[in-house]
Scaffold this motif. Structure first.
Motif, PDB file in Angstrom:
ATOM      1  N   GLY A 166       0.807  -1.211   0.000  1.00 24.34           N
ATOM      2  CA  GLY A 166       0.000   0.000   0.000  1.00 24.34           C
ATOM      3  C   GLY A 166       0.843   1.265   0.000  1.00 24.34           C
ATOM      4  N   THR A 167       1.949   1.242   0.728  1.00 20.03           N
ATOM      5  CA  THR A 167       2.841   2.404   0.760  1.00 20.03           C
ATOM      6  C   THR A 167       3.486   2.640  -0.602  1.00 20.03           C
ATOM      7  OG1 THR A 167       3.286   1.992   3.094  1.00 20.03           O
ATOM      8  CG2 THR A 167       4.829   3.416   1.919  1.00 20.03           C
ATOM      9  N   LEU A 168       3.941   1.567  -1.233  1.00 14.43           N
ATOM     10  CA  LEU A 168       4.538   1.690  -2.568  1.00 14.43           C
ATOM     11  C   LEU A 168       3.522   2.201  -3.580  1.00 14.43           C
ATOM     12  CD1 LEU A 168       6.943   1.145  -4.482  1.00 14.43           C
ATOM     13  CD2 LEU A 168       5.984  -1.132  -4.810  1.00 14.43           C
ATOM     14  N   ALA A 169       2.311   1.653  -3.550  1.00 11.76           N
ATOM     15  CA  ALA A 169       1.269   2.090  -4.485  1.00 11.76           C
ATOM     16  C   ALA A 169       0.885   3.547  -4.235  1.00 11.76           C
ATOM     17  CB  ALA A 169       0.056   1.181  -4.358  1.00 11.76           C
ATOM     18  N   ALA A 170       0.818   3.938  -2.963  1.00 12.58           N
ATOM     19  CA  ALA A 170       0.479   5.334  -2.654  1.00 12.58           C
ATOM     20  C   ALA A 170       1.594   6.276  -3.073  1.00 12.58           C
ATOM     21  CB  ALA A 170       0.196   5.476  -1.160  1.00 12.58           C
ATOM     22  N   ALA A 171       2.840   5.860  -2.900  1.00 11.68           N
ATOM     23  CA  ALA A 171       3.961   6.713  -3.304  1.00 11.68           C
ATOM     24  C   ALA A 171       3.975   6.918  -4.811  1.00 11.68           C
ATOM     25  CB  ALA A 171       5.275   6.093  -2.844  1.00 11.68           C
ATOM     26  N   ILE A 172       3.685   5.872  -5.539  1.00  9.69           N
ATOM     27  CA  ILE A 172       3.657   6.005  -7.007  1.00  9.69           C
ATOM     28  C   ILE A 172       2.419   6.771  -7.446  1.00  9.69           C
ATOM     29  CG2 ILE A 172       3.428   4.693  -9.153  1.00  9.69           C
ATOM     30  CD1 ILE A 172       5.314   2.620  -7.903  1.00  9.69           C
ATOM     31  N   GLY A 173       1.272   6.418  -6.859  1.00  8.31           N
ATOM     32  CA  GLY A 173       0.023   7.060  -7.271  1.00  8.31           C
ATOM     33  C   GLY A 173      -0.080   8.512  -6.864  1.00  8.31           C
ATOM     34  N   LEU A 174       0.289   8.811  -5.636  1.00  9.70           N
ATOM     35  CA  LEU A 174       0.153  10.182  -5.149  1.00  9.70           C
ATOM     36  C   LEU A 174       1.409  11.012  -5.382  1.00  9.70           C
ATOM     37  CD1 LEU A 174      -1.631   9.427  -1.762  1.00  9.70           C
ATOM     38  CD2 LEU A 174      -2.663  10.284  -3.868  1.00  9.70           C
ATOM     39  N   GLY A 175       2.568  10.425  -5.097  1.00 10.31           N
ATOM     40  CA  GLY A 175       3.821  11.170  -5.214  1.00 10.31           C
ATOM     41  C   GLY A 175       4.202  11.473  -6.650  1.00 10.31           C
ATOM     42  N   LEU A 176       4.107  10.477  -7.503  1.00 11.87           N
ATOM     43  CA  LEU A 176       4.469  10.676  -8.903  1.00 11.87           C
ATOM     44  C   LEU A 176       3.278  11.081  -9.764  1.00 11.87           C
ATOM     45  CD1 LEU A 176       6.880   7.657  -9.425  1.00 11.87           C
ATOM     46  CD2 LEU A 176       7.463  10.016  -8.951  1.00 11.87           C
ATOM     47  N   ARG A 177       2.085  11.059  -9.156  1.00 11.59           N
ATOM     48  CA  ARG A 177       0.841  11.413  -9.842  1.00 11.59           C
ATOM     49  C   ARG A 177       0.568  10.514 -11.043  1.00 11.59           C
ATOM     50  NH1 ARG A 177       0.857  17.978  -9.521  1.00 11.59           N
ATOM     51  NH2 ARG A 177       0.950  18.063  -7.256  1.00 11.59           N
ATOM     52  N   VAL A 178       0.886   9.249 -10.875  1.00 10.53           N
ATOM     53  CA  VAL A 178       0.569   8.254 -11.888  1.00 10.53           C
ATOM     54  C   VAL A 178      -0.480   7.343 -11.248  1.00 10.53           C
ATOM     55  CG1 VAL A 178       1.492   6.502 -13.444  1.00 10.53           C
ATOM     56  CG2 VAL A 178       2.939   8.380 -12.716  1.00 10.53           C
ATOM     57  N   TRP A 179      -1.726   7.814 -11.236  1.00 13.19           N
ATOM     58  CA  TRP A 179      -2.798   7.152 -10.500  1.00 13.19           C
ATOM     59  C   TRP A 179      -3.035   5.730 -10.969  1.00 13.19           C
ATOM     60  CZ3 TRP A 179      -4.550   9.756  -6.416  1.00 13.19           C
ATOM     61  CH2 TRP A 179      -4.342  11.135  -6.394  1.00 13.19           C
ATOM     62  N   LEU A 180      -3.079   5.543 -12.261  1.00 16.57           N
ATOM     63  CA  LEU A 180      -3.397   4.226 -12.803  1.00 16.57           C
ATOM     64  C   LEU A 180      -2.310   3.208 -12.461  1.00 16.57           C
ATOM     65  CD1 LEU A 180      -5.460   2.655 -14.403  1.00 16.57           C
ATOM     66  CD2 LEU A 180      -4.223   3.248 -16.482  1.00 16.57           C
ATOM     67  N   ALA A 181      -1.055   3.599 -12.554  1.00 15.89           N
ATOM     68  CA  ALA A 181       0.043   2.680 -12.225  1.00 15.89           C
ATOM     69  C   ALA A 181       0.021   2.317 -10.746  1.00 15.89           C
ATOM     70  CB  ALA A 181       1.385   3.305 -12.599  1.00 15.89           C
ATOM     71  N   GLY A 182      -0.250   3.283  -9.870  1.00 20.29           N
ATOM     72  CA  GLY A 182      -0.341   2.993  -8.446  1.00 20.29           C
ATOM     73  C   GLY A 182      -1.478   2.043  -8.129  1.00 20.29           C
ATOM     74  N   LEU A 183      -2.603   2.242  -8.761  1.00 22.80           N
ATOM     75  CA  LEU A 183      -3.755   1.367  -8.554  1.00 22.80           C
ATOM     76  C   LEU A 183      -3.476  -0.042  -9.061  1.00 22.80           C
ATOM     77  CD1 LEU A 183      -6.669   1.390  -7.513  1.00 22.80           C
ATOM     78  CD2 LEU A 183      -7.397   1.892  -9.846  1.00 22.80           C
ATOM     79  N   VAL A 184      -2.839  -0.149 -10.208  1.00 26.07           N
ATOM     80  CA  VAL A 184      -2.507  -1.466 -10.767  1.00 26.07           C
ATOM     81  C   VAL A 184      -1.495  -2.192  -9.872  1.00 26.07           C
ATOM     82  CG1 VAL A 184      -1.348  -2.618 -12.705  1.00 26.07           C
ATOM     83  CG2 VAL A 184      -3.081  -0.884 -13.143  1.00 26.07           C
ATOM     84  N   ILE A 185      -0.489  -1.478  -9.395  1.00 26.46           N
ATOM     85  CA  ILE A 185       0.503  -2.092  -8.502  1.00 26.46           C
ATOM     86  C   ILE A 185      -0.154  -2.597  -7.238  1.00 26.46           C
ATOM     87  CG2 ILE A 185       2.463  -1.556  -6.993  1.00 26.46           C
ATOM     88  CD1 ILE A 185       3.552   0.151  -9.278  1.00 26.46           C
ATOM     89  N   TRP A 186      -1.081  -1.812  -6.666  1.00 30.57           N
ATOM     90  CA  TRP A 186      -1.750  -2.234  -5.441  1.00 30.57           C
ATOM     91  C   TRP A 186      -2.642  -3.457  -5.677  1.00 30.57           C
ATOM     92  CZ3 TRP A 186      -7.041  -1.988  -4.027  1.00 30.57           C
ATOM     93  CH2 TRP A 186      -7.270  -2.357  -2.709  1.00 30.57           C
ATOM     94  N   ILE A 187      -3.431  -3.445  -6.746  1.00 32.33           N
ATOM     95  CA  ILE A 187      -4.343  -4.559  -7.017  1.00 32.33           C
ATOM     96  C   ILE A 187      -3.577  -5.833  -7.333  1.00 32.33           C
ATOM     97  CG2 ILE A 187      -6.058  -5.426  -8.667  1.00 32.33           C
ATOM     98  CD1 ILE A 187      -7.197  -2.581  -8.760  1.00 32.33           C
TER      99      ILE A 187
END
Length: 90
Positions: A37-58
């Protein structure tokens, strides 16, 4: 042994099942779920790549749940394997 009692009075303690099982969050081990969850949030929120963060988390959560169903202690086994890889080489 013959003539020995199976149970000795006073030396039996009930152990609750929750004390021996792994702690899970949504079916995955707690430490892995927090890391994922931390990795997905860092990618999704920090890098603003929402779709990649969501895919990594799922994908990470689904993979962890699938492996946990096979072996609930897979993280412990994986870490021991990584530490002792060179020592067990044939």
């Amino acid at each position: 042994m013959i003539g020995q009692p199976d149970e000795i009075p006073g030396f039996e303690v009930p152990v609750h099942r929750s004390l021996t099982e792994a702690i899970l969050i949504a079916g995955a081990p707690r430490s892995f779920a927090i890391l994922n969850g931390t990795l997905a949030a860092a990618i999704g929120l920090g890098l603003r790549v929402w779709l990649a963060g969501l895919v990594i988390w799922i994908v990470g959560q689904a993979l962890a749940v699938w492996v946990t169903r096979k072996d609930p202690d897979f993280l412990v086994v994986l870490s021991r394997h990584a530490r002792h890889k060179g020592a067990l080489a044939c």
